[in-house]
Structure formats: C-alpha cells, structure tokens
Design an enzyme around this catalytic site. Structure first.
Site, PDB file in Angstrom:
ATOM      1  CE  LYS A  40      -0.205  -0.166   5.035  1.00 59.83           C
ATOM      2  NZ  LYS A  40      -0.993  -0.595   6.199  1.00 59.83           N
ATOM      3  NE  ARG A 138      -6.940   0.954  11.155  1.00 62.11           N
ATOM      4  CZ  ARG A 138      -5.685   0.757  10.729  1.00 62.11           C
ATOM      5  NH1 ARG A 138      -4.739   1.633  11.036  1.00 62.11           N
ATOM      6  NH2 ARG A 138      -5.369  -0.303  10.009  1.00 62.11           N
ATOM      7  CG  HIS A 167      -4.502  -4.416  11.235  1.00 64.31           C
ATOM      8  ND1 HIS A 167      -3.367  -5.090  10.820  1.00 64.31           N
ATOM      9  CD2 HIS A 167      -4.164  -3.100  11.252  1.00 64.31           C
ATOM     10  CE1 HIS A 167      -2.392  -4.213  10.601  1.00 64.31           C
ATOM     11  NE2 HIS A 167      -2.841  -2.999  10.859  1.00 64.31           N
ATOM     12  NE  ARG A 222      -3.333  -8.080   7.075  1.00 65.31           N
ATOM     13  CZ  ARG A 222      -4.000  -8.403   8.185  1.00 65.31           C
ATOM     14  NH1 ARG A 222      -4.654  -9.550   8.247  1.00 65.31           N
ATOM     15  NH2 ARG A 222      -4.033  -7.581   9.206  1.00 65.31           N
ATOM     16  CE1 TYR A 263      15.967  32.642   3.626  1.00 59.86           C
ATOM     17  CE2 TYR A 263      15.360  30.313   3.565  1.00 59.86           C
ATOM     18  CZ  TYR A 263      15.515  31.537   2.918  1.00 59.86           C
ATOM     19  OH  TYR A 263      15.224  31.639   1.590  1.00 59.86           O
ATOM     20  CB  CYS A 310      16.406  26.302   2.858  1.00 56.28           C
ATOM     21  SG  CYS A 310      17.660  27.217   3.779  1.00 56.28           S
ATOM     22  CG  MET A 311      10.985  24.762  -0.506  1.00 49.96           C
ATOM     23  SD  MET A 311      10.022  25.902  -1.516  1.00 49.96           S
ATOM     24  CE  MET A 311       9.178  26.865  -0.258  1.00 49.96           C
ATOM     25  CG  ASP A 312      14.233  25.090  -2.942  1.00 45.00           C
ATOM     26  OD1 ASP A 312      13.288  24.341  -3.199  1.00 45.00           O
ATOM     27  OD2 ASP A 312      14.141  26.336  -2.867  1.00 45.00           O
TER      28      ASP A 312
END
Ligand SMILES: *Cc1c(COP(=O)(O)O)cnc(C)c1O
Length: 374
Positions: A40, A138, A167, A222, A263, A310-312
């Site tokens: 999954k 659940r 489960h 499983r 930053y 940072c983001m990148d």
C-alpha cells in the site's frame, strides 16, 4: 531514466526487499502460512510495482493494498499473484476489481450489498474477506453485528467468502495484553463463520506478529514494514533497510569565524570552516524540524547539517575538509556505513520510520532501483 546525477535521489535496493521478504516468508512457512506482501501507499514510498515483483520473486503469493485502484494497477501491470484490497469508498469501482480478480474486504452489510451488486453486473462471484474488528476499533465489523454479516455473506450468491481477517493494535509491543485479547475475539469470530457453514482462511499478523507470534500466523501473514527492512519490534532480526536518500555537493566554500549560516542565523561558525551546499530541503523530504539536529554521511565521514534546513537546500559543516563538488551525500540509509537511518530521523521527530519512508515519494526526488532482475 536520465543519466545526469540526481539532485535528490531515493535509491531502493531490491536485493534487500527480496532478502527481507524471504526471511518473513520462511518464518510463515514454518507455521504452514503463506505470505501477503503489503505494498500500500506505493509500497511504503518504495514503488509498489517493483516491490511487488521483488516480493513475488522472493516467495510472496499474495499482495495487499489499501485501495482497489492500487490493486488494479498492479494487475494491469502484469502481476498475477493474488491481490487483496481492504479499504474502499462506496464509490469505488468494485466491478473492475472483481473483473481483475482482486479480493475485497467486507466490514458491513452495506459493503457486502455493494460488492454483491457489482458482482452480478460483472457476472462473476466476488472473492471477499470478512473483517472482524477485534479491538483496534478502526475498520472491521463490530462483534455485535458479526453473526448477521456472516449469515448474509454465507447466503449471498454474489460472493465467495475466502477469509476471515483482522488487524492488531499493539503487535509491536510484544506481550501487550491486547494481543491475546484480540486473538481470542478472532477465534470466536472464526467459530461463528464455521457454524454458518463457511471454511474461510484466517489472517491477522502484520510484520511484528509475523516475527514474534507464530501462533497467530494462521493461513496467511501480512508483513509490510519488515519487508522494507525496518524492524517494528525491538529484537535483532537480520533485516536490511531497502531505501536510502542521497544527494550530492553542489558548492564548497570557506567562511570565517563569526559568520552565521542559513535563515534566522541559528548557527554561527566558531572558527574558520568549510561549508558544503547540498541541494535538498524540506520540499524534497528533509524535515525542517531536523534543523540543527541531523547529520549526513559525506566523503566517508558523518558530519553535521548546520543552520536551518531550507525548502531547497541545506548546509553541511566540513571543518577543514574540502570534498569535490559532486561528492555523494547520504541523508539516510541502512546505517551500514555510519549514515543515519530512517529510524533515527523518526526518533528525533517523535514519529515512526513508516512515516519517514512513506513520505519520500516526491516529484522532485528521483527514484532509482538497484538489484533488478529484469
Ligand atoms: C499496513 C497494514 C499491514 C502491514 O503492517 P506492518 O506493520 O507494516 O507490517 C498489514 N495489514 C493491514 C490491514 C495494514 O493496514
């Protein structure tokens, strides 16, 4: 696949997947159980199709997905193993699932009716696994409604009842009293099915129970996380983490003592030092919350990431070392060369390694497979 070095790359070792699945399947086989490899969420972020193929090669005779769409994609890509999908919305395309021979889970009379109706449209019987809620609260049928669900399924001409399943809530805490309590309820639910004239398979064990509770293997186990090499129980299984997260140095430069980094200037160099710029950030799956709390493996040494992620991009303190631009940076991996692991990231972040690897499917992060057999 492009040959240019990736700025951010998730490498999946299919040897590791096969090794882990074979270990789990051998455990299952000792109890006479078959193995359903859980793929999954795009194979926990590892890629459902390549993982599915590797799992089947290593001994899985079943594959499990959360949604019907995932299962149908596998079938249409040529997977011939038994497929099982267990959580779908009322609008799901059950007819296509039945036509593609995907086994479906049933938790309620409503679900049974929808699947039986789709089966009649297709002109085939649907293969269903009746799910009993044994205490996770659940998905699954509540105990009070179970006899009615079993009766209805047993007399419904549109379905074949293949299995009764459930489960576990706390299998990753071996000895937790809920495990035996759930097992007991599971037995009662099975007895009701037998009394109704059914002879279903039984399955309840996830990775943790596959490793620690052979008495709960029944007909089918499983495992998910352990196949990916991440161990859900505190013991020393020979599991190999399959995923590593890599990038490469794009710039090296020297800064003087007293200069601050990234930053917010949260880190200041105490002495003159070299810095490496690595072009991955939180948009690529490096949690910003690890700023100032993470290391990477770069040029054979474990080194600290300094300042904010940072983001990148992020920045690594090199001391006086001067690696070449293009040097590989391992953000997490198996740990065998000293690099951090997904588990270490998870521990620092207060989460589980499942969440780390599953969140690595990102458009800017290239996936590369090693150990493919075709
Ligand atoms: C995710 C899942 C599994 C696999 O669990 P792991 O802890 O990853 O082994 C098994 N069964 C169901 C129903 C699941 O949702």
């Amino acid at each position: 696949m492009t040959t240019t070095a990736a700025r951010a790359e998730v490498v999946i070792d299919l040897h590791a997947i096969r090794h882990n699945l074979a270990l789990l399947a051998a455990r299952a086989a000792e109890s006479g159980a078959s193995t359903m490899a859980i793929v999954k969420a795009d194979g926990y972020g590892h890629g459902a199709l390549p993982v599915a193929r590797a799992a089947v090669e290593a001994g899985a005779s079943w594959l499990g997905t959360c949604s019907l769409g995932e299962a149908i994609e596998l079938r249409r890509a040529g997977i011939s193993a038994r497929l099982f999908s267990w959580l779908d919305t009322p609008e799901a395309d059950f007819a296509s699932g039945i036509a593609e021979r995907v086994d479906l889970s049933v938790s309620s009379l409503g679900e049974l009716a929808r699947i039986a109706e789709a089966a009649r449209r297709v002109g085939e019987r649907a293969r269903v696994h009746l799910k009993i809620d044994t205490g996770l609260s659940r998905n699954g049928c509540a105990s009070a409604e179970w006899p009615a669900l079993v009766e209805a399924a047993a007399s419904e001409s549109g379905v074949d009842v293949v299995a009764v399943w459930s489960h576990l809530a706390c299998a990753d805490e071996p000895g937790h009293p809920s495990i035996d309590a759930q097992a007991k309820r599971f037995q009662s639910a099975y007895d009701v099915a037998r009394e109704a004239g059914l002879d279903p398979l039984r399955h309840i064990a996830n990775s943790a129970a596959t490793l620690t509770r052979p008495d709960l293997h029944f007909d089918l186990v499983r495992p998910g996380i352990a196949m990916y090499g991440l161990n859900p129980v505190p013991d020393s299984e020979d599991l190999h983490p399959a995923m590593s997260f890599r990038s490469a140095v794009v710039l090296v430069k020297r800064i003087s003592a007293g200069e601050s980094v990234s930053y917010g200037h949260t880190w200041t160099a105490e002495r003159d030092t070299n810095l490496a710029l690595v072009p991955v950030g939180y948009a690529d799956g490096v949690p910003r919350a690890l700023s100032g709390r993470m290391n990477v493996l770069l040029g054979g040494k474990v080194r600290p990431v300094v300042g904010r992620v940072c983001m990148d991009q992020l920045i690594v303190d090199l001391g006086d070392d001067e690696p070449l631009v293009g040097t590989e940076v391992v953000l997490f991996g198996s740990g065998s060369d000293g690099e951090p692991t997904a588990r270490e990231w998870a521990d620092k972040l207060g989460t589980i390694d499942y969440e780390i690897v599953t969140s690595m499917y990102r458009p800017r992060v290239r996936r590369r497979y090693v150990g493919e057999t075709r």
